[in-house]
Design a protein around this motif. Structure first.
Motif, mmCIF file in Angstrom:
data_model
loop_
_atom_site.group_PDB
_atom_site.id
_atom_site.type_symbol
_atom_site.label_atom_id
_atom_site.label_comp_id
_atom_site.label_asym_id
_atom_site.label_seq_id
_atom_site.Cartn_x
_atom_site.Cartn_y
_atom_site.Cartn_z
ATOM 1 N N ARG A 1 0.853 -1.196 0.000
ATOM 2 C CA ARG A 1 0.000 0.000 0.000
ATOM 3 C C ARG A 1 0.884 1.240 0.000
ATOM 4 N N ALA A 2 0.370 2.301 -0.588
ATOM 5 C CA ALA A 2 1.070 3.586 -0.563
ATOM 6 C C ALA A 2 0.037 4.701 -0.582
ATOM 7 N N GLU A 3 0.406 5.797 0.025
ATOM 8 C CA GLU A 3 -0.407 6.998 -0.043
ATOM 9 C C GLU A 3 0.470 8.073 -0.669
ATOM 10 N N ILE A 4 -0.057 8.700 -1.712
ATOM 11 C CA ILE A 4 0.673 9.756 -2.403
ATOM 12 C C ILE A 4 -0.113 11.050 -2.251
ATOM 13 N N GLY A 5 0.570 12.091 -1.801
ATOM 14 C CA GLY A 5 -0.044 13.403 -1.646
ATOM 15 C C GLY A 5 0.447 14.338 -2.736
ATOM 16 N N ILE A 6 -0.493 15.075 -3.327
ATOM 17 C CA ILE A 6 -0.177 15.995 -4.416
ATOM 18 C C ILE A 6 -0.759 17.357 -4.053
ATOM 19 N N ALA A 7 -0.002 18.427 -4.301
ATOM 20 C CA ALA A 7 -0.492 19.777 -4.059
ATOM 21 C C ALA A 7 -0.150 20.660 -5.245
ATOM 22 N N VAL A 8 -1.069 21.572 -5.549
ATOM 23 C CA VAL A 8 -0.867 22.514 -6.647
ATOM 24 C C VAL A 8 -1.378 23.880 -6.211
ATOM 25 N N VAL A 9 -0.721 24.924 -6.689
ATOM 26 C CA VAL A 9 -1.143 26.300 -6.441
ATOM 27 C C VAL A 9 -1.413 26.935 -7.796
ATOM 28 N N ALA A 10 -2.574 27.583 -7.923
ATOM 29 C CA ALA A 10 -2.950 28.209 -9.192
ATOM 30 C C ALA A 10 -3.780 29.460 -8.933
ATOM 31 N N SER A 11 -3.922 30.254 -9.962
ATOM 32 C CA SER A 11 -4.676 31.504 -9.809
ATOM 33 C C SER A 11 -6.181 31.304 -9.900
ATOM 34 N N THR A 12 -6.626 30.144 -10.409
ATOM 35 C CA THR A 12 -8.068 29.874 -10.492
ATOM 36 C C THR A 12 -8.378 28.488 -9.941
ATOM 37 N N ALA A 13 -9.592 28.339 -9.447
ATOM 38 C CA ALA A 13 -10.040 27.036 -8.946
ATOM 39 C C ALA A 13 -10.129 26.038 -10.091
ATOM 40 N N ALA A 14 -10.532 26.501 -11.262
ATOM 41 C CA ALA A 14 -10.661 25.611 -12.418
ATOM 42 C C ALA A 14 -9.318 25.010 -12.812
ATOM 43 N N HIS A 15 -8.269 25.813 -12.763
ATOM 44 C CA HIS A 15 -6.941 25.288 -13.120
ATOM 45 C C HIS A 15 -6.470 24.273 -12.090
ATOM 46 N N CYS A 16 -6.707 24.537 -10.808
ATOM 47 C CA CYS A 16 -6.367 23.566 -9.748
ATOM 48 C C CYS A 16 -7.068 22.240 -10.011
ATOM 49 N N THR A 17 -8.356 22.312 -10.273
ATOM 50 C CA THR A 17 -9.149 21.109 -10.506
ATOM 51 C C THR A 17 -8.663 20.355 -11.729
ATOM 52 N N GLU A 18 -8.344 21.075 -12.790
ATOM 53 C CA GLU A 18 -7.865 20.444 -14.023
ATOM 54 C C GLU A 18 -6.551 19.705 -13.798
ATOM 55 N N ARG B 1 -8.902 11.474 -2.428
ATOM 56 C CA ARG B 1 -9.531 12.524 -1.623
ATOM 57 C C ARG B 1 -8.975 13.866 -2.085
ATOM 58 N N ARG B 2 -9.864 14.812 -2.272
ATOM 59 C CA ARG B 2 -9.491 16.092 -2.852
ATOM 60 C C ARG B 2 -9.967 17.231 -1.955
ATOM 61 N N ARG B 3 -9.183 18.306 -1.934
ATOM 62 C CA ARG B 3 -9.565 19.490 -1.164
ATOM 63 C C ARG B 3 -9.081 20.712 -1.911
ATOM 64 N N LEU B 4 -9.896 21.751 -1.913
ATOM 65 C CA LEU B 4 -9.549 23.010 -2.569
ATOM 66 C C LEU B 4 -9.659 24.144 -1.546
ATOM 67 N N PHE B 5 -8.594 24.891 -1.403
ATOM 68 C CA PHE B 5 -8.562 26.030 -0.479
ATOM 69 C C PHE B 5 -8.600 27.294 -1.323
ATOM 70 N N SER B 6 -9.502 28.211 -0.980
ATOM 71 C CA SER B 6 -9.652 29.430 -1.759
ATOM 72 C C SER B 6 -9.128 30.625 -0.989
ATOM 73 N N PRO B 7 -8.865 31.742 -1.688
ATOM 74 C CA PRO B 7 -8.370 32.944 -0.999
ATOM 75 C C PRO B 7 -9.355 33.492 0.035
ATOM 76 N N GLU B 8 -10.626 33.180 -0.099
ATOM 77 C CA GLU B 8 -11.628 33.664 0.833
ATOM 78 C C GLU B 8 -11.550 32.993 2.191
ATOM 79 N N GLU B 9 -10.752 31.946 2.324
ATOM 80 C CA GLU B 9 -10.650 31.201 3.593
ATOM 81 C C GLU B 9 -9.572 31.782 4.495
ATOM 82 N N ASP B 10 -9.430 33.097 4.520
ATOM 83 C CA ASP B 10 -8.403 33.751 5.331
ATOM 84 C C ASP B 10 -8.519 33.437 6.774
#
Length: 113
Positions: free
Chosen positions: A66-83, A104-113
């Motif tokens: 078994r393995a768990e792989i974590g991936i993170a991306v930073v982008a200027s739009t939510a659509a680009h992150c999702t893509e 499992r997926r999670r999206l953090f937006s700038p509004e979550e200050d």
């Protein structure tokens, strides 16, 4: 989203979206931690090289099938992150030597200050 500075003008709110993806995978015919590394390392390297994401083996270190792989991306739009995360998930799911058990997926937006 817009905000009003002290001069009364409207300005566009800038910020970065952060997307994270955690993949739980089952490795095929692997009988040791050394064999596990020989399967997981190329996947991690390919994700980094092709998609310029941050990626690491984040869990299940003591289990060799078994393995768990974590991936993170930073982008200027939510659509680009999702893509980008969708493309990463498809790449891993398409590998014949492994089985993708969950994503499992999670999206953090700038509004979550």
């Amino acid at each position: 989203m817009t905000s009003r500075p002290s001069n009364g003008r409207r300005t566009a709110r800038s910020g970065a979206y952060i997307g994270s993806l955690t993949l739980d995978i089952l490795l095929g015919d692997v009988r040791s931690l050394k064999q596990k590394r020989s399967v997981v390392r190329p996947i991690v390297a390919e994700l980094q090289r092709r998609f310029s994401v941050s990626v690491a083996e984040t869990g299940e270190h003591d289990l060799y099938r078994r393995a768990e792989i974590g991936i993170a991306v930073v982008a200027s739009t939510a659509a680009h992150c999702t893509e980008v995360l969708d493309t990463c998930e498809r790449l891993v799911a398409g590998r014949p030597e492994i089985e993708l058990l969950s994503a499992r997926r999670r999206l953090f937006s700038p509004e979550e200050d």
